[in-house]
Design an enzyme around this catalytic site. Structure first.
Site, mmCIF file in Angstrom:
data_model
loop_
_atom_site.group_PDB
_atom_site.id
_atom_site.type_symbol
_atom_site.label_atom_id
_atom_site.label_comp_id
_atom_site.label_asym_id
_atom_site.label_seq_id
_atom_site.Cartn_x
_atom_site.Cartn_y
_atom_site.Cartn_z
ATOM 1 N N LYS A 118 6.587 -0.863 2.607
ATOM 2 C CA LYS A 118 7.599 -1.768 1.176
ATOM 3 C C LYS A 118 7.360 -1.243 -0.006
ATOM 4 O O LYS A 118 6.889 -0.528 -0.277
ATOM 5 C CB LYS A 118 6.781 -3.204 1.422
HETATM 6 N N1 GLU Z 1 12.945 -5.133 5.833
HETATM 7 C C1 GLU Z 1 13.120 -5.378 7.015
HETATM 8 C C2 GLU Z 1 11.284 -6.286 7.826
HETATM 9 O O1 GLU Z 1 10.629 -6.555 7.201
HETATM 10 C C3 GLU Z 1 13.335 -4.273 8.239
HETATM 11 C C4 GLU Z 1 12.775 -2.720 8.170
HETATM 12 C C5 GLU Z 1 13.157 -1.764 8.171
HETATM 13 O O2 GLU Z 1 13.770 -1.677 8.991
HETATM 14 O O3 GLU Z 1 12.368 -0.732 8.271
HETATM 15 O O4 GLU Z 1 11.309 -5.753 8.963
#
Ligand code: GLU
Length: 428
Positions: A118
């Site tokens: 993240k």
């Molecule tokens: N931000 C989204 C989540 O928390 C998508 C993450 C992604 O597609 O890599 O799942």
């Protein structure tokens, strides 16, 4: 209440709202129940890499500002780190760390070959121009050049980032590599290597698992009353898709108000109203309601799809839903879990309920690497298969091990990641 008690209560709530402590609580419970040994538990708990960058960016008025950004790669055991990048004024390293670990467990629950990561940049997108946002994104990407890549770490949109942000990341990365590398990010625009079905995927996943949960309650869509918090990418899409499946959306909650209609709200009409007026309030197809109260309406399904920590120790007792489908990441605190369990609420935990987004991100990454793109029906069919299988894996595990769905989801996930680490061994 005397001042000391107020301070103690505030300190307790602050701990309760710390996302890293919340992630730890769920992790510890699952690790303990799985009987994982201490060493492996330490490896699974610790983020593999945490990077902080201080990025200088020229503002439109000529001033130079320095923004702080993070990228945490929690685990690479099952594949490249995967997870979004958020832009917000209150981003913290603890939050990014927690969210990165959730991505590891999320990818493992739906059994896609990724680890978890993240990122976040401390900035206020509301007061930044598109040019300033572009420069922040490009410099952040350039600083992370060595740790990103289709085989290393693949970002995606998250809070306050979107297709445009992903296009800038893809372009910056590609400029440094001297050739176009579409698979370095997902959630891109369709004509830049994006996948059909990606924008709707998280909301679609919420609908799929909700429909599965309804079967367990013997509820048909037409008998089902739904309250949705959030009318953005996740909540808005979940509302439209659930409405199309015949579920009755009785309330929609946003940060500035809520709409209530016991006969059902048409989310397509509500979206038109919001486009015209800038808000969901004063909608002809419903009446305004206090957004705090709307969360506690009696209903069959509650979908918190807005922010973290909205259901906590002080209000969980008031929830009157049978099913909680967590569209947001971390909408329920660890302290609230026990209260919901005692009330018999059937929780579809975030790492399962909102995994539709990362699942179609996986499809996007596969399509980019193949250079061959699927039609939307195929994307949706494969998403459905993965979400239904994952839902069944989690509830079957919960039933057979007599644990709640959240603990089951964590146990399934931890077990899969632990399995990969044992097989790979520790490189020394
Ligand atoms: N931000 C989204 C989540 O928390 C998508 C993450 C992604 O597609 O890599 O799942």
């Amino acid at each position: 209440m005397i001042l000391e008690d107020v301070n103690n209560q505030e300190a307790a709530l602050e701990r309760e709202f710390n996302p890293w402590l919340a992630a730890e609580t769920r992790f510890n419970e699952a690790a303990l129940r799985l009987g994982l040994d201490d060493g492996l538990t330490k490896v699974l708990r610790s983020p593999a890499m945490e990077v902080t960058v201080h990025i200088p960016v020229g503002l439109d008025d000529g001033r130079l500002e320095v923004f702080t950004g993070y990228r945490v790669q929690h685990s690479l055991a099952r594949g490249p780190a995967k997870g979004g990048i958020r832009f917000a004024p209150d981003v913290t390293l603890d939050e990014v760390r927690a969210l990165s670990s959730w991505m590891t467990w999320k990818c493992a629950v739906v059994n896609i070959p990724f680890g978890g990561g993240k990122g976040g940049v401390i900035c206020d997108p509301k007061i930044l121009s598109p040019g300033e946002l572009e420069r922040i994104t490009r410099r952040y990407t350039a600083e992370l050049m060595d740790i990103l890549g289709p085989e290393r770490d693949v970002p995606a949109p998250d809070m306050n980032t979107n297709e445009q942000t992903m296009a800038w990341i893809m372009d910056t990365y590609s400029m440094h590599k001297r050739h176009t590398v579409t698979a370095v990010v997902t959630g891109k625009p369709l004509n830049l290597g994006g996948s059909r079905g990606r924008p709707a995927a998280t909301g679609r996943g919420c609908r799929i698992v909700t429909l599965e949960a309804l079967k367990r309650f013997g509820l048909t869509p037409a008998d089902t009353e739904v309250v949705i918090q959030g009318f953005g990418n996740v909540g808005g899409m979940a509302a439209r898709l659930m409405h199309e499946s015949g579920l009755k959306i009785i309330a929609i909650i946003e940060y500035d108000g809520a709409v209530y209609n016991p006969r059902g709200i048409n989310p397509f009409e509500l979206e038109k109203h919001r486009q015209a007026t800038g808000s969901i309030t004063h909608f002809a197809g419903g009446e305004d309601m206090d957004p705090q109260e709307a969360l506690f309406l009696p209903c069959d399904v509650l979908v918190p799809a807005a922010r973290e920590n909205v259901i906590h120790s002080q209000n969980a007792g008031k929830i009157q839903a049978k099913i909680l489908c967590e569209g947001a990441n971390g909408p329920t605190t660890a302290q609230a879990d026990k209260i919901l369990e005692d009330k018999g609420v059937f929780v579809i935990p975030d790492i399962l309920a909102n995994a539709g987004g990362v699942t179609v991100s996986y499809f996007e990454w596969v399509q980019d690497r193949q250079g061959y793109f699927w039609n939307e029906a195929l994307v949706n069919e494969r998403l459905e298969e993965i979400m239904v299988n994952s839902f069944n894996d989690v509830v079957a595990f919960a039933d057979s091990h007599k644990v709640n769905n959240r603990t089951a989801a964590y146990m399934v996930a931890l077990d899969r990641v632990a399995f990969a680490i044992r097989l790979r061994g520790i490189y020394a």
